[in-house]
Design a protein around this motif. Structure first.
Motif, PDB file in Angstrom:
ATOM      1  N   ILE A   1      29.583  11.330 -15.653  1.00 52.45           N
ATOM      2  CA  ILE A   1      30.465  10.835 -14.594  1.00 52.45           C
ATOM      3  C   ILE A   1      30.457   9.315 -14.560  1.00 52.45           C
ATOM      4  CG2 ILE A   1      30.825  10.813 -12.102  1.00 52.45           C
ATOM      5  CD1 ILE A   1      29.626  13.620 -12.025  1.00 52.45           C
ATOM      6  N   LYS A   2      29.278   8.731 -14.726  1.00 50.71           N
ATOM      7  CA  LYS A   2      29.172   7.275 -14.717  1.00 50.71           C
ATOM      8  C   LYS A   2      29.988   6.667 -15.850  1.00 50.71           C
ATOM      9  CE  LYS A   2      25.728   3.585 -14.876  1.00 50.71           C
ATOM     10  NZ  LYS A   2      24.287   3.263 -14.990  1.00 50.71           N
ATOM     11  N   TRP A   3      29.941   7.327 -17.014  1.00 46.58           N
ATOM     12  CA  TRP A   3      30.731   6.813 -18.141  1.00 46.58           C
ATOM     13  C   TRP A   3      32.227   6.891 -17.842  1.00 46.58           C
ATOM     14  CZ3 TRP A   3      34.195   9.985 -20.693  1.00 46.58           C
ATOM     15  CH2 TRP A   3      34.905   9.360 -21.736  1.00 46.58           C
ATOM     16  N   TYR A   4      32.691   8.010 -17.316  1.00 46.68           N
ATOM     17  CA  TYR A   4      34.115   8.173 -17.079  1.00 46.68           C
ATOM     18  C   TYR A   4      34.610   7.234 -15.973  1.00 46.68           C
ATOM     19  CZ  TYR A   4      38.641  10.494 -16.753  1.00 46.68           C
ATOM     20  OH  TYR A   4      39.991  10.753 -16.764  1.00 46.68           O
ATOM     21  N   LYS A   5      33.768   6.970 -14.993  1.00 41.28           N
ATOM     22  CA  LYS A   5      34.138   5.993 -13.971  1.00 41.28           C
ATOM     23  C   LYS A   5      34.296   4.610 -14.589  1.00 41.28           C
ATOM     24  CE  LYS A   5      32.188   8.160  -9.823  1.00 41.28           C
ATOM     25  NZ  LYS A   5      31.165   8.051  -8.744  1.00 41.28           N
ATOM     26  N   GLY A   6      33.378   4.242 -15.477  1.00 43.78           N
ATOM     27  CA  GLY A   6      33.499   2.956 -16.152  1.00 43.78           C
ATOM     28  C   GLY A   6      34.749   2.881 -17.009  1.00 43.78           C
ATOM     29  N   TYR A   7      35.076   3.986 -17.693  1.00 47.36           N
ATOM     30  CA  TYR A   7      36.298   4.025 -18.497  1.00 47.36           C
ATOM     31  C   TYR A   7      37.535   3.868 -17.610  1.00 47.36           C
ATOM     32  CZ  TYR A   7      40.160   6.142 -21.096  1.00 47.36           C
ATOM     33  OH  TYR A   7      41.379   6.392 -21.675  1.00 47.36           O
ATOM     34  N   ALA A   8      37.540   4.556 -16.458  1.00 44.57           N
ATOM     35  CA  ALA A   8      38.691   4.473 -15.559  1.00 44.57           C
ATOM     36  C   ALA A   8      38.860   3.072 -14.996  1.00 44.57           C
ATOM     37  CB  ALA A   8      38.523   5.495 -14.434  1.00 44.57           C
ATOM     38  N   LEU A   9      37.757   2.421 -14.639  1.00 40.18           N
ATOM     39  CA  LEU A   9      37.845   1.060 -14.103  1.00 40.18           C
ATOM     40  C   LEU A   9      38.386   0.092 -15.141  1.00 40.18           C
ATOM     41  CD1 LEU A   9      34.539   0.793 -12.037  1.00 40.18           C
ATOM     42  CD2 LEU A   9      36.861   0.890 -11.148  1.00 40.18           C
ATOM     43  N   ARG A  10      37.981   0.277 -16.395  1.00 43.00           N
ATOM     44  CA  ARG A  10      38.468  -0.613 -17.452  1.00 43.00           C
ATOM     45  C   ARG A  10      39.906  -0.283 -17.843  1.00 43.00           C
ATOM     46  NH1 ARG A  10      33.241  -0.357 -17.503  1.00 43.00           N
ATOM     47  NH2 ARG A  10      31.979  -2.094 -18.282  1.00 43.00           N
TER      48      ARG A  10
ATOM     49  N   GLY B   1      42.248   1.099 -15.573  1.00 44.44           N
ATOM     50  CA  GLY B   1      43.135   0.748 -14.475  1.00 44.44           C
ATOM     51  C   GLY B   1      43.620   1.929 -13.668  1.00 44.44           C
ATOM     52  N   PHE B   2      42.768   2.936 -13.465  1.00 49.34           N
ATOM     53  CA  PHE B   2      43.141   4.062 -12.612  1.00 49.34           C
ATOM     54  C   PHE B   2      41.906   4.592 -11.914  1.00 49.34           C
ATOM     55  CE2 PHE B   2      41.979   6.003 -16.621  1.00 49.34           C
ATOM     56  CZ  PHE B   2      41.353   7.188 -16.278  1.00 49.34           C
ATOM     57  N   ASP B   3      42.142   5.377 -10.864  1.00 52.00           N
ATOM     58  CA  ASP B   3      41.069   6.012 -10.107  1.00 52.00           C
ATOM     59  C   ASP B   3      40.933   7.465 -10.525  1.00 52.00           C
ATOM     60  OD1 ASP B   3      40.130   3.915  -8.583  1.00 52.00           O
ATOM     61  OD2 ASP B   3      41.714   4.147  -7.087  1.00 52.00           O
ATOM     62  N   ILE B   4      39.787   8.035 -10.255  1.00 48.59           N
ATOM     63  CA  ILE B   4      39.551   9.437 -10.577  1.00 48.59           C
ATOM     64  C   ILE B   4      39.077  10.158  -9.324  1.00 48.59           C
ATOM     65  CG2 ILE B   4      38.944   8.889 -12.958  1.00 48.59           C
ATOM     66  CD1 ILE B   4      36.013   9.393 -12.188  1.00 48.59           C
ATOM     67  N   ARG B   5      39.176  11.482  -9.377  1.00 47.57           N
ATOM     68  CA  ARG B   5      38.611  12.311  -8.324  1.00 47.57           C
ATOM     69  C   ARG B   5      38.160  13.643  -8.923  1.00 47.57           C
ATOM     70  NH1 ARG B   5      44.212  13.248  -6.907  1.00 47.57           N
ATOM     71  NH2 ARG B   5      44.677  15.496  -6.807  1.00 47.57           N
ATOM     72  N   LYS B   6      37.316  14.324  -8.213  1.00 51.54           N
ATOM     73  CA  LYS B   6      36.777  15.595  -8.692  1.00 51.54           C
ATOM     74  C   LYS B   6      37.864  16.657  -8.694  1.00 51.54           C
ATOM     75  CE  LYS B   6      32.129  14.731  -6.911  1.00 51.54           C
ATOM     76  NZ  LYS B   6      31.069  15.215  -5.997  1.00 51.54           N
ATOM     77  N   SER B   7      37.712  17.590  -9.624  1.00 47.45           N
ATOM     78  CA  SER B   7      38.623  18.717  -9.683  1.00 47.45           C
ATOM     79  C   SER B   7      37.805  20.002  -9.854  1.00 47.45           C
ATOM     80  CB  SER B   7      39.616  18.531 -10.837  1.00 47.45           C
ATOM     81  OG  SER B   7      40.580  19.569 -10.836  1.00 47.45           O
ATOM     82  N   THR B   8      38.224  20.883 -10.727  1.00 44.86           N
ATOM     83  CA  THR B   8      37.604  22.206 -10.861  1.00 44.86           C
ATOM     84  C   THR B   8      36.166  22.101 -11.347  1.00 44.86           C
ATOM     85  OG1 THR B   8      39.777  23.092 -11.404  1.00 44.86           O
ATOM     86  CG2 THR B   8      37.873  24.488 -11.900  1.00 44.86           C
ATOM     87  N   GLU B   9      35.335  22.942 -10.776  1.00 41.89           N
ATOM     88  CA  GLU B   9      33.948  23.067 -11.223  1.00 41.89           C
ATOM     89  C   GLU B   9      33.628  24.551 -11.366  1.00 41.89           C
ATOM     90  OE1 GLU B   9      29.386  21.726  -9.967  1.00 41.89           O
ATOM     91  OE2 GLU B   9      31.094  21.331  -8.633  1.00 41.89           O
ATOM     92  N   ARG B  10      33.205  24.960 -12.560  1.00 44.60           N
ATOM     93  CA  ARG B  10      32.889  26.357 -12.819  1.00 44.60           C
ATOM     94  C   ARG B  10      31.382  26.542 -12.910  1.00 44.60           C
ATOM     95  NH1 ARG B  10      37.494  27.652 -17.461  1.00 44.60           N
ATOM     96  NH2 ARG B  10      39.301  27.386 -16.073  1.00 44.60           N
ATOM     97  N   LYS B  11      30.935  27.624 -12.311  1.00 44.82           N
ATOM     98  CA  LYS B  11      29.507  27.909 -12.276  1.00 44.82           C
ATOM     99  C   LYS B  11      29.262  29.337 -12.731  1.00 44.82           C
ATOM    100  CE  LYS B  11      28.249  24.689  -8.582  1.00 44.82           C
ATOM    101  NZ  LYS B  11      27.563  24.528  -7.286  1.00 44.82           N
ATOM    102  N   LYS B  12      28.046  29.554 -13.210  1.00 43.55           N
ATOM    103  CA  LYS B  12      27.603  30.890 -13.576  1.00 43.55           C
ATOM    104  C   LYS B  12      26.152  31.038 -13.180  1.00 43.55           C
ATOM    105  CE  LYS B  12      27.633  34.323 -17.245  1.00 43.55           C
ATOM    106  NZ  LYS B  12      27.978  34.612 -18.665  1.00 43.55           N
ATOM    107  N   SER B  13      25.896  31.991 -12.317  1.00 47.37           N
ATOM    108  CA  SER B  13      24.541  32.209 -11.778  1.00 47.37           C
ATOM    109  C   SER B  13      24.040  30.966 -11.053  1.00 47.37           C
ATOM    110  CB  SER B  13      23.566  32.615 -12.900  1.00 47.37           C
ATOM    111  OG  SER B  13      24.007  33.801 -13.531  1.00 47.37           O
ATOM    112  N   GLY B  14      24.958  30.274 -10.369  1.00 46.29           N
ATOM    113  CA  GLY B  14      24.592  29.087  -9.612  1.00 46.29           C
ATOM    114  C   GLY B  14      24.426  27.838 -10.441  1.00 46.29           C
ATOM    115  N   ILE B  15      24.665  27.935 -11.757  1.00 44.78           N
ATOM    116  CA  ILE B  15      24.502  26.778 -12.650  1.00 44.78           C
ATOM    117  C   ILE B  15      25.880  26.314 -13.097  1.00 44.78           C
ATOM    118  CG2 ILE B  15      23.521  25.963 -14.822  1.00 44.78           C
ATOM    119  CD1 ILE B  15      21.369  28.087 -14.534  1.00 44.78           C
TER     120      ILE B  15
END
Length: 839
Positions: A114-123, A125-139
């Motif tokens: 996430i830290k890498w993608y935030k740095g990429y987005a800042l360089r 010129g756009f913002d990001i936000r969370k989207s889908t998250e898939r889990k299996k057995s709570g992981i």
């Protein structure tokens, strides 16, 4: 087989490509595929960044084609514009080679990804936000992040004319354009690592120019340092708006500050909302932690039906100050320091520099006798002994509480509070067309007057101005033993305070840094900041005493030098003045010798250097120094001197009232050739360096560990400021320093810290030193009561009161149609009538 190469399958527009990836065996992938584990899907759909250039992709021939257009490859800061096959425009970020995403890239954990993608987005010129998250057995098995402008815009329409609507129409513009740019990370089995699974870099909107990137959502997030900056300035009564402007000046512009002014104001709001109903519980938890971690810290509190009702606290420095300077104490209540209208009661004394010193403080919900009894008993329990004299105003509840808790303490009323009532109790003609004020002040403020003499002169004053039947004058005469100086001559150090000006001076200092809307915790932080400044002033005066060499002004050089070596600088200047007057204004008139003692009559005449007008008509004119104006009256004074043990006593009783020798005694010491002040007459409370500097420099905000962290942080800030100051004139060295600093910051970012607060709420808890939302609340917030003097402003309304008011509004009937739930402005009958008339 272990150690063999594994190929990750991915597609570009239905073309299958293979890319080798190391670290996984064929058996692992086969086994997971047989189990149909969702976390192990290895088919990836994306565009390879290396295939994208200045051309455009032709979907029919599965290749990019060149387009001749003036807009082709037009740069918008950190992106380039392209024209698709269907004629639509899209934008692709242009970043440094090291930030270009590569499918299959491995990250040590999801936070690092996430830290890498935030740095990429800042360089980019756009913002990001969370989207889908898939889990299996709570992981978590996969996690998506999309462009902040992704998703469909809100096209719902609000009918404000209809009676059924219950929402307010907001004047806001939509920023979503259904952008398809996204990134997906997938977890590696049996590991905390993740890899870049899917990636789409095309945006259907222009990207933000780097010059405006500080206005983006990501850059408007306040850093931990900014949040701490806002929190600390609150203790100095500096609001979020001023804090933001200060930070802009410090950093050299608004573009270098994270967040806008509204974001800083919102964080202050978030602090108050997060504390919410646990304000009192948080404060008690903080004080409990402080008692466990700080030596000799004391606090007491009382609850009424679990609601905080009263509180008292004092630290080790306050206790040492009281041990030395607690002979005379003044306390007075002040108001509008917190949102609960709790009365703030500081206990104030005078230190060895003749300055105000705070011994302890309390908060009370009510100003009744029981509350003051509890507060004084807590004070007595903390310090172990009662003061010799207490100075307060004419509050009957204070008077009764002092009589019960401090039965052997002399209680003195504030003289200014009494004399200031004269214009209300005496006729206008008497006050303004006669010498009544001068005659009244001459007998009331005279510290050398005898009891019998005062009573005779009072009776004569009443007869002269025909005030024998004035009820207030009779009441004040009946209370004469509680405020007239003649009745306090036998009380040691009674001359230190005759009014509550010391307490009111302290109250003013606290009111300058507190606000009537403060929570209890914000008020406690403000109180601590005042204490730190007060103790820093003590250190400064100690420093001046030890470093400034006084000028010898009289032939009694040995006496002056001795006084300068034992007293603080402030007290020495007073003693030096008395020595000077002993030579100029005093002379021995006669001596009566005895077997051991001599009775000397000293004639005192007024000189120009002793003239000082004391004005007592207005409160602001009765300053602290006016209480220390000694011996300006002429007359003969009797000094008894013992030749054997060098004991001495003067009829003016200056030493008994203030603790220093008068000019009459110095005159006799000069005659008997005494070169030094006898040690028994050098009071400890006036000596220099009686409180170690290490004690005065202690801070008791939370605990020892927090204090050490703050000290190290402040030292680091100071060192960085020194480095920038020394390199400010050398551009080359400053650039080298910045490069090293960037490398160091990168290393810190890679290492990370487990103790860094994850959320805003966690950081607020850290700022206040305790959990703001515990599972069990032992102490609830105090009730909102209105004490006298708490102000005539509107009291804060509870949620229930607001709901009641809103319900009353909704239950009112329209004056036009008589239907409830709306008023005449929203009445359909009136609106339809207006339309018909306009037509």
């Amino acid at each position: 087989m272990p150690g063999s190469n594994v190929f990750i399958i991915y597609c570009v527009h239905d073309k299958v490509h293979l890319r080798p990836k190391f670290g996984y065996t064929d058996s692992e992938f086969i086994h997971n595929e047989e189990n149909q584990s969702e976390t192990q899907v290895t088919i990836m759909y994306d565009l390879d960044m290396n295939d994208i250039g200045n051309d455009h992709y032709d979907e029919e021939n599965h290749q990019f084609r060149s387009v001749q257009s003036d807009n082709v490859a037009a740069e918008y800061g950190s992106c380039k514009e392209f024209i698709g096959a269907d004629g639509s425009l899209f934008w692709i970020p242009v970043v440094e080679p090291g930030w270009i995403p590569t499918l299959g890239s491995i990250f040590k954990d999801i936070k690092d990804a996430i830290k890498w993608y935030k740095g990429y987005a800042l360089r980019s010129g756009f913002d990001i936000r969370k989207s889908t998250e898939r889990k299996k057995s709570g992981i978590t098995t996969s996690k998506y992040f999309i462009c902040n402008r992704g998703g469909l815009p809100n096209t719902s329409i609000l009918d404000t004319i209809s009676d059924d609507h219950n929402k307010q129409l907001r004047n806001s513009s939509c920023k979503r354009t259904n952008c398809k740019a996204f990134v997906a990370f997938k977890a590696i089995p049996h590991s905390s690592e993740v890899y870049l699974w899917r990636f789409e870099q095309q945006h259907n909107h222009k990207l933000i120019n780097q010059d405006c990137m500080h206005l983006s959502r990501a850059k408007r997030q306040l850093s931990v340092v900014d949040q701490a900056f806002i929190h600390k300035l609150l203790s100095a009564k500096v609001g979020a708006t001023t804090s933001y402007r200060l930070m802009c000046v410090i950093k050299g512009g608004c573009e270098f500050v994270d967040g806008l002014e509204i974001d800083w104001k919102n964080f202050t709001r978030d602090i108050n909302c997060h504390i919410g109903g646990t304000d009192a519980n948080l404060l008690i938890t903080k004080l409990q932690n402080r008692r466990e971690n700080v030596t000799n810290f004391t606090y007491e509190y009382r609850c009424d039906k679990k609601q905080l009702n009263a509180l008292f606290w004092a630290d080790d420095t306050s206790k040492q100050n009281y041990e030395l300077f607690g002979d005379v104490v003044s306390f007075d209540a002040t108001y509008r320091t917190n949102r609960y209208c709790m009365v703030f009661v500081p206990f104030t004394g005078i230190d060895n520099h003749k300055r105000c010193v705070t011994f302890g403080a309390g908060l009370l919900c009510r100003e009744d006798t029981n509350s003051y009894i509890w507060l004084l008993r807590s004070f007595l329990k903390c310090f172990g002994k009662a003061p010799i004299m207490v100075v307060t105003d004419q509050d009957p509840t204070m008077k009764k509480a002092i009589e019960i808790v401090f039965p052997y303490t002399k209680h003195r009323f504030c003289m200014w509070h009494i004399t200031s009532k004269l214009p209300l109790k005496v006729s206008w003609e008497t006050m303004n067309e006669s010498d009544f004020k001068a005659d009244f002040n001459s007998i009331v403020w005279d510290s050398k007057i005898a009891v019998n003499d005062f009573e005779m002169r009072w009776d004569a004053l009443m007869v002269k101005y025909k005030l024998q039947d004035n009820k207030w004058m009779k009441d004040m005469f009946d209370l004469r033993s509680s405020w007239i100086p003649a009745y306090f001559k036998d009380v040691p150090m009674s001359g230190l305070m005759r009014t509550t000006s010391r307490s009111e001076s302290e109250n003013s200092a606290f009111n300058r840094v507190s606000h009537h809307g403060y929570t209890l915790n914000n008020f406690m932080n403000a109180f601590e900041s005042v204490m730190e400044r007060q103790r820093n002033n003590q250190i400064k005066f100690d420093f001046d005493t030890s470093t400034i060499i006084p000028i010898i002004k009289t032939p009694l050089a040995d006496m002056e030098k001795h006084a300068s070596m034992v007293y603080t600088r402030t007290i020495f200047l007073m003693v030096q003045r008395e020595i000077l007057h002993s030579l100029v204004s005093c002379s021995q008139k006669s001596v009566t010798s005895g077997v051991v003692s001599d009775i000397c009559i000293v004639k005192h005449k007024r000189t120009n250097i002793s003239k000082k007008k004391v004005v007592v008509e207005k409160k602001e004119k009765v300053d602290i120094d006016s209480e220390w104006n000694f011996n300006t009256s002429e007359g003969d004074f009797e000094v008894e001197f013992n030749r054997e043990d060098l004991t001495v006593k003067c009829s003016c009783m200056l030493f008994e009232r203030f603790g220093i020798f008068c000019r009459h005694i110095f005159c006799i010491l000069k005659i008997y050739d005494i070169q030094e002040i006898p040690s028994r007459y050098i009071l400890k409370r006036w000596r220099r360096d009686i409180i170690p500097t290490t004690v005065l420099k202690r801070t008791f905000r939370y605990s020892d560990s927090s204090g050490n962290v703050e000290k190290v942080a402040y030292k680091a800030f100071s060192m960085l400021d020194q480095c920038l100051s020394s390199l400010s004139n050398d551009d080359k060295k400053l650039e080298e320093f910045m490069q090293k600093l960037e490398v160091f910051m990168t290393d810190i970012g890679e290492q990370g810290s487990d103790k860094v607060p994850v959320t805003k709420e966690d950081h607020i808890d850290k700022l206040y030193g305790a959990t703001t939302n515990p599972e069990v609340v032992d102490v609830e917030n105090p009730p909102m009561v209105k004490n006298k003097g708490s102000g005539t402003g509107k009291r804060l309304k509870s949620a229930l009161e607001k709901a009641t008011i809103q319900g009353n509004k909704q239950s009112r009937s329209c004056k036009t149609c008589g239907v409830k739930g709306h008023n005449s402005r929203k009445c359909l009958t009136l609106l339809n009538k207006s339309k018909v008339q306009s037509a």
